[in-house]
Design a protein around this motif. Structure first.
Motif, PDB file in Angstrom:
ATOM      1  N   LEU A 195       0.827  -1.199   0.000  1.00 43.02           N
ATOM      2  CA  LEU A 195       0.000   0.000   0.000  1.00 43.02           C
ATOM      3  C   LEU A 195       0.863   1.251   0.000  1.00 43.02           C
ATOM      4  CD1 LEU A 195      -2.779   1.331   0.143  1.00 43.02           C
ATOM      5  CD2 LEU A 195      -2.660   1.113   2.625  1.00 43.02           C
ATOM      6  N   SER A 196       1.933   1.256   0.781  1.00 39.17           N
ATOM      7  CA  SER A 196       2.806   2.431   0.805  1.00 39.17           C
ATOM      8  C   SER A 196       3.500   2.619  -0.545  1.00 39.17           C
ATOM      9  CB  SER A 196       3.830   2.322   1.931  1.00 39.17           C
ATOM     10  OG  SER A 196       4.786   1.338   1.649  1.00 39.17           O
ATOM     11  N   GLN A 197       3.902   1.532  -1.185  1.00 38.34           N
ATOM     12  CA  GLN A 197       4.498   1.625  -2.518  1.00 38.34           C
ATOM     13  C   GLN A 197       3.493   2.148  -3.537  1.00 38.34           C
ATOM     14  OE1 GLN A 197       7.680   1.173  -3.455  1.00 38.34           O
ATOM     15  NE2 GLN A 197       8.128   0.918  -1.288  1.00 38.34           N
ATOM     16  N   TYR A 198       2.257   1.695  -3.434  1.00 35.95           N
ATOM     17  CA  TYR A 198       1.194   2.148  -4.334  1.00 35.95           C
ATOM     18  C   TYR A 198       0.976   3.650  -4.187  1.00 35.95           C
ATOM     19  CZ  TYR A 198      -3.555   2.855  -6.091  1.00 35.95           C
ATOM     20  OH  TYR A 198      -4.659   3.324  -6.745  1.00 35.95           O
ATOM     21  N   GLU A 199       0.922   4.129  -2.948  1.00 31.94           N
ATOM     22  CA  GLU A 199       0.719   5.557  -2.701  1.00 31.94           C
ATOM     23  C   GLU A 199       1.897   6.379  -3.225  1.00 31.94           C
ATOM     24  OE1 GLU A 199      -1.988   7.046  -1.531  1.00 31.94           O
ATOM     25  OE2 GLU A 199      -3.024   5.132  -1.294  1.00 31.94           O
ATOM     26  N   THR A 200       3.118   5.878  -3.037  1.00 32.54           N
ATOM     27  CA  THR A 200       4.307   6.566  -3.534  1.00 32.54           C
ATOM     28  C   THR A 200       4.292   6.622  -5.057  1.00 32.54           C
ATOM     29  OG1 THR A 200       5.580   5.829  -1.617  1.00 32.54           O
ATOM     30  CG2 THR A 200       6.831   6.560  -3.550  1.00 32.54           C
ATOM     31  N   ASP A 201       3.984   5.516  -5.695  1.00 30.91           N
ATOM     32  CA  ASP A 201       3.929   5.486  -7.160  1.00 30.91           C
ATOM     33  C   ASP A 201       2.858   6.432  -7.689  1.00 30.91           C
ATOM     34  OD1 ASP A 201       5.943   3.619  -7.162  1.00 30.91           O
ATOM     35  OD2 ASP A 201       4.618   1.901  -7.531  1.00 30.91           O
ATOM     36  N   LYS A 202       1.738   6.508  -6.988  1.00 31.74           N
ATOM     37  CA  LYS A 202       0.655   7.400  -7.406  1.00 31.74           C
ATOM     38  C   LYS A 202       1.094   8.864  -7.312  1.00 31.74           C
ATOM     39  CE  LYS A 202      -3.264   7.866  -5.036  1.00 31.74           C
ATOM     40  NZ  LYS A 202      -4.557   7.540  -4.435  1.00 31.74           N
ATOM     41  N   LYS A 203       1.817   9.212  -6.263  1.00 26.27           N
ATOM     42  CA  LYS A 203       2.312  10.584  -6.110  1.00 26.27           C
ATOM     43  C   LYS A 203       3.344  10.911  -7.191  1.00 26.27           C
ATOM     44  CE  LYS A 203       1.513  10.898  -1.162  1.00 26.27           C
ATOM     45  NZ  LYS A 203       2.132  10.952   0.164  1.00 26.27           N
ATOM     46  N   ILE A 204       4.195   9.958  -7.519  1.00 27.09           N
ATOM     47  CA  ILE A 204       5.194  10.182  -8.568  1.00 27.09           C
ATOM     48  C   ILE A 204       4.519  10.399  -9.909  1.00 27.09           C
ATOM     49  CG2 ILE A 204       7.055   9.073  -9.890  1.00 27.09           C
ATOM     50  CD1 ILE A 204       7.945   7.777  -7.221  1.00 27.09           C
ATOM     51  N   ARG A 205       3.520   9.577 -10.223  1.00 26.35           N
ATOM     52  CA  ARG A 205       2.787   9.757 -11.484  1.00 26.35           C
ATOM     53  C   ARG A 205       2.104  11.107 -11.547  1.00 26.35           C
ATOM     54  NH1 ARG A 205       1.405   4.250 -10.715  1.00 26.35           N
ATOM     55  NH2 ARG A 205      -0.560   4.892  -9.775  1.00 26.35           N
ATOM     56  N   GLN A 206       1.548  11.563 -10.431  1.00 25.11           N
ATOM     57  CA  GLN A 206       0.881  12.859 -10.413  1.00 25.11           C
ATOM     58  C   GLN A 206       1.877  13.989 -10.599  1.00 25.11           C
ATOM     59  OE1 GLN A 206      -1.268  12.935  -6.737  1.00 25.11           O
ATOM     60  NE2 GLN A 206      -3.018  11.802  -7.559  1.00 25.11           N
ATOM     61  N   SER A 207       3.052  13.873 -10.010  1.00 19.64           N
ATOM     62  CA  SER A 207       4.045  14.942 -10.138  1.00 19.64           C
ATOM     63  C   SER A 207       4.616  15.023 -11.547  1.00 19.64           C
ATOM     64  CB  SER A 207       5.159  14.765  -9.116  1.00 19.64           C
ATOM     65  OG  SER A 207       5.961  13.660  -9.444  1.00 19.64           O
ATOM     66  N   HIS A 208       4.717  13.900 -12.238  1.00 19.07           N
ATOM     67  CA  HIS A 208       5.227  13.896 -13.609  1.00 19.07           C
ATOM     68  C   HIS A 208       4.153  14.323 -14.598  1.00 19.07           C
ATOM     69  CE1 HIS A 208       9.214  12.237 -13.036  1.00 19.07           C
ATOM     70  NE2 HIS A 208       8.700  11.451 -12.108  1.00 19.07           N
ATOM     71  N   GLY A 209       2.909  14.228 -14.210  1.00 15.36           N
ATOM     72  CA  GLY A 209       1.812  14.611 -15.086  1.00 15.36           C
ATOM     73  C   GLY A 209       1.584  16.109 -15.125  1.00 15.36           C
ATOM     74  N   ASN A 210       2.064  16.835 -14.129  1.00 20.93           N
ATOM     75  CA  ASN A 210       1.821  18.293 -14.072  1.00 20.93           C
ATOM     76  C   ASN A 210       2.875  19.061 -14.766  1.00 20.93           C
ATOM     77  OD1 ASN A 210      -0.508  17.922 -12.691  1.00 20.93           O
ATOM     78  ND2 ASN A 210       0.425  18.136 -10.694  1.00 20.93           N
TER      79      ASN A 210
END
Length: 62
Positions: free
Chosen positions: A47-62
């Motif tokens: 779950l922590s890895q999933y949340e980290t990956d989600k934050k990374i994807r969001q930061s690269h999308g902006n």
């Protein structure tokens, strides 16, 4: 809410983050009483890895 799910029903949490194969393996591990604690730890880690990956994807999308 997912953290509570990861502790109480670790196998189900894997299905909510899109990792059904890991969920099946976790369910088999959880069926043994001794395996419940490693299954819960694995689930919280995933779950922590999933949340980290989600934050990374969001930061690269902006």
């Amino acid at each position: 809410m997912r953290l509570i799910l990861a502790l109480l029903l670790p196998w189900l949490q894997f299905f909510t983050i899109g990792r059904p194969f890991s969920g099946i393996i976790c369910l088999i591990l959880q069926l043994t009483l001794i395996g419940w604690i490693p299954a819960a730890i694995w689930s919280v880690y995933a779950l922590s890895q999933y949340e980290t990956d989600k934050k990374i994807r969001q930061s690269h999308g902006n």
